[in-house]
Scaffold this motif. Structure first.
Motif, PDB file in Angstrom:
ATOM      1  N   TRP A 144       0.825  -1.202   0.000  1.00  0.00           N
ATOM      2  CA  TRP A 144       0.000   0.000   0.000  1.00  0.00           C
ATOM      3  C   TRP A 144       0.859   1.251   0.000  1.00  0.00           C
ATOM      4  O   TRP A 144       0.526   2.255  -0.592  1.00  0.00           O
TER       5      TRP A 144
ATOM      6  N   LYS B 161     -10.263  -4.391  11.740  1.00  0.00           N
ATOM      7  CA  LYS B 161      -9.778  -3.791  10.498  1.00  0.00           C
ATOM      8  C   LYS B 161      -8.262  -3.594  10.599  1.00  0.00           C
ATOM      9  O   LYS B 161      -7.711  -3.373  11.673  1.00  0.00           O
TER      10      LYS B 161
ATOM     11  N   ASP C 167     -14.205   7.157   2.722  1.00  0.00           N
ATOM     12  CA  ASP C 167     -15.109   6.017   2.638  1.00  0.00           C
ATOM     13  C   ASP C 167     -14.267   4.806   2.260  1.00  0.00           C
ATOM     14  O   ASP C 167     -13.544   4.838   1.259  1.00  0.00           O
ATOM     15  N   HIS C 168     -14.363   3.745   3.038  1.00  0.00           N
ATOM     16  CA  HIS C 168     -13.477   2.601   2.834  1.00  0.00           C
ATOM     17  C   HIS C 168     -14.201   1.324   2.442  1.00  0.00           C
ATOM     18  O   HIS C 168     -13.571   0.268   2.327  1.00  0.00           O
ATOM     19  N   GLY C 169     -15.490   1.392   2.235  1.00  0.00           N
ATOM     20  CA  GLY C 169     -16.218   0.209   1.796  1.00  0.00           C
ATOM     21  C   GLY C 169     -16.100  -0.981   2.730  1.00  0.00           C
ATOM     22  O   GLY C 169     -16.193  -2.125   2.297  1.00  0.00           O
TER      23      GLY C 169
ATOM     24  N   SER D  38     -13.423  -2.059   4.357  1.00  0.00           N
ATOM     25  CA  SER D  38     -12.074  -2.618   4.512  1.00  0.00           C
ATOM     26  C   SER D  38     -11.226  -1.864   5.526  1.00  0.00           C
ATOM     27  O   SER D  38     -10.266  -2.401   6.064  1.00  0.00           O
TER      28      SER D  38
ATOM     29  N   PRO E  26      -8.052   2.756   2.089  1.00  0.00           N
ATOM     30  CA  PRO E  26      -8.534   3.495   0.913  1.00  0.00           C
ATOM     31  C   PRO E  26      -8.436   2.655  -0.354  1.00  0.00           C
ATOM     32  O   PRO E  26      -7.573   1.785  -0.476  1.00  0.00           O
ATOM     33  N   ASP E  27      -9.330   2.938  -1.301  1.00  0.00           N
ATOM     34  CA  ASP E  27      -9.224   2.262  -2.596  1.00  0.00           C
ATOM     35  C   ASP E  27      -8.079   2.899  -3.383  1.00  0.00           C
ATOM     36  O   ASP E  27      -7.476   3.887  -2.946  1.00  0.00           O
ATOM     37  N   SER E  28      -7.770   2.349  -4.532  1.00  0.00           N
ATOM     38  CA  SER E  28      -6.582   2.787  -5.280  1.00  0.00           C
ATOM     39  C   SER E  28      -6.665   4.254  -5.704  1.00  0.00           C
ATOM     40  O   SER E  28      -5.651   4.946  -5.697  1.00  0.00           O
ATOM     41  N   GLY E  29      -7.853   4.745  -6.053  1.00  0.00           N
ATOM     42  CA  GLY E  29      -7.973   6.148  -6.446  1.00  0.00           C
ATOM     43  C   GLY E  29      -7.684   7.096  -5.302  1.00  0.00           C
ATOM     44  O   GLY E  29      -6.953   8.077  -5.458  1.00  0.00           O
TER      45      GLY E  29
ATOM     46  N   ARG F 113      -6.020   6.294  -2.614  1.00  0.00           N
ATOM     47  CA  ARG F 113      -4.618   6.062  -2.229  1.00  0.00           C
ATOM     48  C   ARG F 113      -3.675   6.898  -3.089  1.00  0.00           C
ATOM     49  O   ARG F 113      -2.719   7.501  -2.580  1.00  0.00           O
ATOM     50  N   GLU F 114      -3.933   6.976  -4.395  1.00  0.00           N
ATOM     51  CA  GLU F 114      -3.082   7.784  -5.280  1.00  0.00           C
ATOM     52  C   GLU F 114      -3.130   9.262  -4.898  1.00  0.00           C
ATOM     53  O   GLU F 114      -2.104   9.940  -4.903  1.00  0.00           O
TER      54      GLU F 114
END
Length: 163
Positions: A9, A32, A62-64, A66, A69-72, A74-75
């Motif tokens: 990550w 988590k 928003d982490h759904g 998990s 963070p999702d990849s977007g 995270r970038e």
């Protein structure tokens, strides 16, 4: 496998080689993942007394379910970190000492010589960028107790660490 996936990550280290990072993983109370990346020995590479102000940059996302963070997202977070490090550290305004990620929140821990100069550097670093959903909290911490506490947490029971 789990540790390797979590460590990926962070991507490549952006800190100078003379300031190595340690990454620790663990679980939050709700199960988590928690990731903590911190300067391995800040006292050996930083004159802590020059940076008495703790500034925490906080990004809630928003982490759904998990906790990460999702990849977007995270970038965008990596972009924020690069922008801040690229201005604040070379000018001696602040030192990025740690990042904690988990439970839908990322917190970057910085120590600064002065809050006003730090915020001027932040404004310069982020000028021209899309707005980042972040908030800042600052406090006097000349003894670096927050850093020491975070390192102790990362080294505590159940945490796995890699330098």
């Amino acid at each position: 496998m789990f540790l390797r996936k979590l460590l990926s990550w962070f991507g490549e280290s952006r800190s100078p080689p003379e300031r190595p990072w340690t990454v620790a993983t663990g679980l939050l109370a709700e199960g988590k993942p928690l990731l903590i990346r911190y300067l391995s020995d800040a006292g050996a590479t930083v004159t802590c007394s020059n940076f008495p102000h703790l500034i925490v940059v906080r990004w809630q996302f928003d982490h759904g379910g998990s906790g990460l963070p999702d990849s977007g997202i995270r970038e965008r977070m990596l972009r924020l970190e690069q922008l801040l490090e690229g201005v604040l550290e070379p000018r001696g305004l602040a030192v990025h000492t740690a990042t904690a990620t988990g439970g839908g929140v990322v917190e970057w821990q910085w120590y600064a010589g002065g809050v006003d100069a730090y915020m001027q550097g932040v404004n310069e670093a982020l000028s021209g960028e899309a707005v980042f959903p972040i908030e800042f909290v600052d406090q006097e911490d000349a003894g670096w107790t927050a850093y020491d506490s975070l390192v102790a947490t990362a080294a505590g029971d159940g945490a796995d660490a890699e330098s």
